[in-house]
Enzyme design. Structure first.
Site, PDB file in Angstrom:
ATOM      1  N   THR A 100       0.821  -1.218   0.000  1.00 39.05           N
ATOM      2  CA  THR A 100       0.000   0.000   0.000  1.00 39.05           C
ATOM      3  C   THR A 100       0.854   1.267   0.000  1.00 39.05           C
ATOM      4  OG1 THR A 100      -1.490   1.260   1.432  1.00 39.05           O
ATOM      5  CG2 THR A 100      -0.120  -0.343   2.518  1.00 39.05           C
ATOM      6  N   ASP A 101       0.259   2.363  -0.457  1.00 41.49           N
ATOM      7  CA  ASP A 101       0.957   3.660  -0.396  1.00 41.49           C
ATOM      8  C   ASP A 101       1.024   4.190   1.036  1.00 41.49           C
ATOM      9  OD1 ASP A 101      -1.738   4.291  -0.062  1.00 41.49           O
ATOM     10  OD2 ASP A 101      -1.775   5.899  -1.554  1.00 41.49           O
ATOM     11  N   GLU A 102       0.238   3.580   1.941  1.00 45.68           N
ATOM     12  CA  GLU A 102       0.171   4.116   3.305  1.00 45.68           C
ATOM     13  C   GLU A 102       1.498   3.975   4.053  1.00 45.68           C
ATOM     14  OE1 GLU A 102      -3.477   3.369   5.407  1.00 45.68           O
ATOM     15  OE2 GLU A 102      -4.562   3.009   3.546  1.00 45.68           O
ATOM     16  N   TYR A 111      -1.816  -0.563  10.974  1.00 52.44           N
ATOM     17  CA  TYR A 111      -1.933  -1.217   9.661  1.00 52.44           C
ATOM     18  C   TYR A 111      -0.731  -0.874   8.784  1.00 52.44           C
ATOM     19  CZ  TYR A 111      -3.275  -1.711   4.736  1.00 52.44           C
ATOM     20  OH  TYR A 111      -3.272  -2.000   3.393  1.00 52.44           O
ATOM     21  N   LYS A 146       2.304  -3.272   7.290  1.00 57.58           N
ATOM     22  CA  LYS A 146       2.579  -3.452   5.854  1.00 57.58           C
ATOM     23  C   LYS A 146       4.016  -3.012   5.555  1.00 57.58           C
ATOM     24  CE  LYS A 146       0.221  -4.632   2.932  1.00 57.58           C
ATOM     25  NZ  LYS A 146      -0.140  -5.985   2.383  1.00 57.58           N
TER      26      LYS A 146
HETATM   27  P1  NAD Z   1      -9.420  -7.638   2.197  1.00 59.06           P
HETATM   28  O1  NAD Z   1      -9.405  -7.361   3.661  1.00 59.06           O
HETATM   29  O2  NAD Z   1     -10.671  -7.395   1.427  1.00 59.06           O
HETATM   30  O3  NAD Z   1      -9.009  -9.169   1.931  1.00 59.06           O
HETATM   31  C1  NAD Z   1      -7.962  -9.798   2.614  1.00 59.06           C
HETATM   32  C2  NAD Z   1      -8.084 -11.303   2.379  1.00 59.06           C
HETATM   33  O4  NAD Z   1      -6.980 -11.939   3.048  1.00 59.06           O
HETATM   34  C3  NAD Z   1      -9.367 -11.911   2.949  1.00 59.06           C
HETATM   35  O5  NAD Z   1      -9.940 -12.788   2.017  1.00 59.06           O
HETATM   36  C4  NAD Z   1      -8.883 -12.676   4.186  1.00 59.06           C
HETATM   37  O6  NAD Z   1      -9.681 -13.806   4.503  1.00 59.06           O
HETATM   38  C5  NAD Z   1      -7.475 -13.070   3.756  1.00 59.06           C
HETATM   39  N1  NAD Z   1      -6.582 -13.304   4.916  1.00 59.06           N
HETATM   40  C6  NAD Z   1      -6.418 -12.497   6.007  1.00 59.06           C
HETATM   41  N2  NAD Z   1      -5.519 -13.048   6.838  1.00 59.06           N
HETATM   42  C7  NAD Z   1      -5.105 -14.215   6.286  1.00 59.06           C
HETATM   43  C8  NAD Z   1      -4.178 -15.218   6.664  1.00 59.06           C
HETATM   44  N3  NAD Z   1      -3.497 -15.139   7.820  1.00 59.06           N
HETATM   45  N4  NAD Z   1      -3.980 -16.265   5.831  1.00 59.06           N
HETATM   46  C9  NAD Z   1      -4.676 -16.369   4.662  1.00 59.06           C
HETATM   47  N5  NAD Z   1      -5.578 -15.456   4.260  1.00 59.06           N
HETATM   48  C10 NAD Z   1      -5.792 -14.380   5.062  1.00 59.06           C
HETATM   49  O7  NAD Z   1      -8.205  -6.806   1.604  1.00 59.06           O
HETATM   50  P2  NAD Z   1      -8.034  -6.123   0.164  1.00 59.06           P
HETATM   51  O8  NAD Z   1      -8.603  -4.764   0.216  1.00 59.06           O
HETATM   52  O9  NAD Z   1      -8.465  -7.081  -0.880  1.00 59.06           O
HETATM   53  O10 NAD Z   1      -6.446  -5.958   0.118  1.00 59.06           O
HETATM   54  C11 NAD Z   1      -5.613  -6.988  -0.418  1.00 59.06           C
HETATM   55  C12 NAD Z   1      -4.162  -6.555  -0.321  1.00 59.06           C
HETATM   56  O11 NAD Z   1      -3.978  -5.325  -1.029  1.00 59.06           O
HETATM   57  C13 NAD Z   1      -3.689  -6.281   1.118  1.00 59.06           C
HETATM   58  O12 NAD Z   1      -2.382  -6.788   1.251  1.00 59.06           O
HETATM   59  C14 NAD Z   1      -3.709  -4.770   1.241  1.00 59.06           C
HETATM   60  O13 NAD Z   1      -2.740  -4.318   2.172  1.00 59.06           O
HETATM   61  C15 NAD Z   1      -3.361  -4.364  -0.182  1.00 59.06           C
HETATM   62  N6  NAD Z   1      -3.883  -3.050  -0.601  1.00 59.06           N
HETATM   63  C16 NAD Z   1      -5.216  -2.750  -0.454  1.00 59.06           C
HETATM   64  C17 NAD Z   1      -5.689  -1.520  -0.889  1.00 59.06           C
HETATM   65  C18 NAD Z   1      -7.155  -1.158  -0.761  1.00 59.06           C
HETATM   66  O14 NAD Z   1      -7.523  -0.003  -1.007  1.00 59.06           O
HETATM   67  N7  NAD Z   1      -8.040  -2.078  -0.421  1.00 59.06           N
HETATM   68  C19 NAD Z   1      -4.812  -0.599  -1.476  1.00 59.06           C
HETATM   69  C20 NAD Z   1      -3.461  -0.945  -1.632  1.00 59.06           C
HETATM   70  C21 NAD Z   1      -3.013  -2.184  -1.193  1.00 59.06           C
HETATM   71  P1  TYD Z   2     -10.699   3.781   4.236  1.00 58.34           P
HETATM   72  O1  TYD Z   2     -11.644   3.306   3.183  1.00 58.34           O
HETATM   73  O2  TYD Z   2     -10.812   3.194   5.603  1.00 58.34           O
HETATM   74  O3  TYD Z   2      -9.225   3.633   3.638  1.00 58.34           O
HETATM   75  P2  TYD Z   2      -7.802   4.163   4.247  1.00 58.34           P
HETATM   76  O4  TYD Z   2      -7.977   4.531   5.656  1.00 58.34           O
HETATM   77  O5  TYD Z   2      -6.966   2.936   4.069  1.00 58.34           O
HETATM   78  O6  TYD Z   2      -7.393   5.299   3.371  1.00 58.34           O
HETATM   79  O7  TYD Z   2     -10.874   5.348   4.403  1.00 58.34           O
HETATM   80  C1  TYD Z   2     -10.675   6.243   3.323  1.00 58.34           C
HETATM   81  C2  TYD Z   2     -10.795   7.645   3.863  1.00 58.34           C
HETATM   82  O8  TYD Z   2     -12.140   7.863   4.312  1.00 58.34           O
HETATM   83  C3  TYD Z   2      -9.904   7.902   5.078  1.00 58.34           C
HETATM   84  O9  TYD Z   2      -9.414   9.243   5.012  1.00 58.34           O
HETATM   85  C4  TYD Z   2     -10.854   7.769   6.265  1.00 58.34           C
HETATM   86  C5  TYD Z   2     -12.188   8.228   5.704  1.00 58.34           C
HETATM   87  N1  TYD Z   2     -13.392   7.583   6.276  1.00 58.34           N
HETATM   88  C6  TYD Z   2     -14.449   8.371   6.751  1.00 58.34           C
HETATM   89  O10 TYD Z   2     -14.403   9.616   6.706  1.00 58.34           O
HETATM   90  N2  TYD Z   2     -15.536   7.739   7.272  1.00 58.34           N
HETATM   91  C7  TYD Z   2     -15.627   6.390   7.375  1.00 58.34           C
HETATM   92  O11 TYD Z   2     -16.655   5.869   7.909  1.00 58.34           O
HETATM   93  C8  TYD Z   2     -14.545   5.586   6.869  1.00 58.34           C
HETATM   94  C9  TYD Z   2     -14.601   4.082   6.924  1.00 58.34           C
HETATM   95  C10 TYD Z   2     -13.453   6.225   6.320  1.00 58.34           C
END
Ligand code: NAD
Ligand code: TYD
Length: 350
Positions: free
Chosen positions: A132-134, A158, A162
């Site tokens: 992630t960019d975070e 989080y 990461k």
């Molecule tokens: P998500 O929470 O929707 O899915 C995570 C999946 O991992 C779930 O299916 C869960 O059951 C599985 N999991 C969790 N712990 C596990 C373990 N110990 N063993 C096996 N499986 C396990 O997450 P997502 O949004 O699909 O994100 C996927 C990846 O992309 C993550 O690594 C996250 O850090 C990264 N990412 C997400 C975003 C975003 O905006 N969602 C952006 C950038 C990077």
């Molecule tokens: P989120 O989807 O949790 O992603 P991340 O924290 O990984 O960026 O949140 C996106 C943005 O929205 C973040 O600045 C927090 C804000 N947010 C709210 O304002 N209200 C909410 O209920 C949630 C879940 C997030």
């Protein structure tokens, strides 16, 4: 075949559906099915022999080792993680366990397997770590966007977990020459995203007539990318990325949260002209340590690997809203007692 971890989650499931939609190479999907994992995400593959699902923890070295030996994947694409910042604030332990210790154990399993391969398979093997960019921390309004050279400064449990996993992946390349690739992507949105995250939460609450909870002043900025574009970037990095390298992925779509919510309300009003969803917007207590701004400089993946996002925020958001409107059954299943307990704990008790 390839091995995908976390393939029942939001991005992993979209990745597998697209992967099998554009080719025939099989996928071994290993997912623990935590609260965020949803096997219904893969319903279209129910009787598709190219998708093999195993419920397992990435930290279960013995099971992972057995599966690697049996299926001999040419690559591992590692999505599995605890992924929600707010949950990491309420309870960081699972984030340390899965994102750090789990990734470490997976790297160890991958290294043992990779070392056992014949020369040509060793050369072509890849371990792609999805991050992630975070990890780069928070930007001020006029700071340049995050590049691959930006120093790490994670601010939440989080992002710290990461960041730790990124460092381990880096170390496995430098120390053992495991052919790793790391991607750091901005905020994703799209079909199948668990409704705890901003965009699906707002769509669902708007339709249910509930409050739209905006943290703080609503001016925190995120750089949004439609999930299919993230998946195509991962396919590109897997095919053309240079081992040991890091690639930032983003859509040049910076938006303040309050503007995202207003855009959603406007798009929903086009579908339900009698309603004014903006009346439901409620400013609530800010998230502790809330990063102010994220922005990604994706020049490296664009110029070196030729990747480009296809969706704009407007087109991606319209598709996302349509998907949630058309999948009430998916929402009903996800909106269960455990999810309601999270909503109560986070938004009601605070
Ligand atoms: P998500 O929470 O929707 O899915 C995570 C999946 O991992 C779930 O299916 C869960 O059951 C599985 N999991 C969790 N712990 C596990 C373990 N110990 N063993 C096996 N499986 C396990 O997450 P997502 O949004 O699909 O994100 C996927 C990846 O992309 C993550 O690594 C996250 O850090 C990264 N990412 C997400 C975003 C975003 O905006 N969602 C952006 C950038 C990077
Ligand atoms: P989120 O989807 O949790 O992603 P991340 O924290 O990984 O960026 O949140 C996106 C943005 O929205 C973040 O600045 C927090 C804000 N947010 C709210 O304002 N209200 C909410 O209920 C949630 C879940 C997030």
């Amino acid at each position: 075949m390839i091995l995908v971890t976390g393939g029942a989650g939001f991005i992993g499931a979209n990745f597998i559906l697209e992967w099998l939609g554009c080719g025939d190479e099989a996928v071994l999907n290993i997912d623990k099915l935590t609260y965020a994992g949803n096997i219904d995400n893969l319903a279209p593959l129910k009787s598709d022999a190219r998708h093999i699902f195993v419920r397992a923890d990435i930290g279960d070295t013995s099971t992972i080792g057995t599966l690697l030996k049996k299926y001999q994947p040419r690559a591992i694409v590692h999505f599995a993680a605890e992924s929600h910042v707010d949950r990491s604030i309420h309870g960081p332990a699972d984030f340390i366990e899965t994102n750090i210790v789990g990734t470490f154990r997976l790297l160890e399993s991958a290294r043992a397997y990779w070392q056992s391969l014949p020369d040509d398979a060793r050369q072509s093997f890849r371990f792609l770590h999805v991050s992630t960019d975070e990890v780069y921390g928070s930007l001020s309004a006029d700071d340049p966007a995050f590049s691959e050279m930006t120093p790490y400064a994670p601010n939440s449990p989080y992002s710290a977990s990461k960041a730790s996993s990124d460092h381990l992946v880096r170390a496995y390349y430098h120390t053992y020459r495991l052919p790793t690739l790391t991607t750091n992507c901005s905020n994703n949105y799209g079909p199948r995203q668990f409704p705890e995250k901003l965009i699906p939460l707002m769509i669902i609450n708007a339709l249910a007539g509930k409050a739209l909870p905006v943290y703080g002043d609503g001016k925190n900025i995120r750089d949004w990318l439609y999930v299919d574009d993230h998946c195509s970037a991962i396919r590109t990095v897997l095919a053309k990325g240079v081992p040991g390298e890091v690639y930032n992925i983003g859509g040049n779509a910076e938006m303040a949260n309050i503007d995202v919510v207003h855009t959603l309300c406007r798009l929903l009003k086009e579908i339900y002209p009698d309603k004014d969803f903006t009346e439901q917007i409620t400013f609530v207590k800010d998230r502790p340590g809330h990063d102010r701004r994220y922005a990604i400089n994706a020049e490296k993946i664009c110029t070196q690997l030729g990747w480009r996002p296809r969706e704009t925020f407007a087109t991606g958001l319209a598709k996302t809203i349509r998907w949630y409107l058309d999948h009430q059954d998916w929402l009903d299943a996800v909106n269960n007692k455990t999810y309601q307990q999270w909503i109560d704990r986070h938004y009601v008790q605070g």
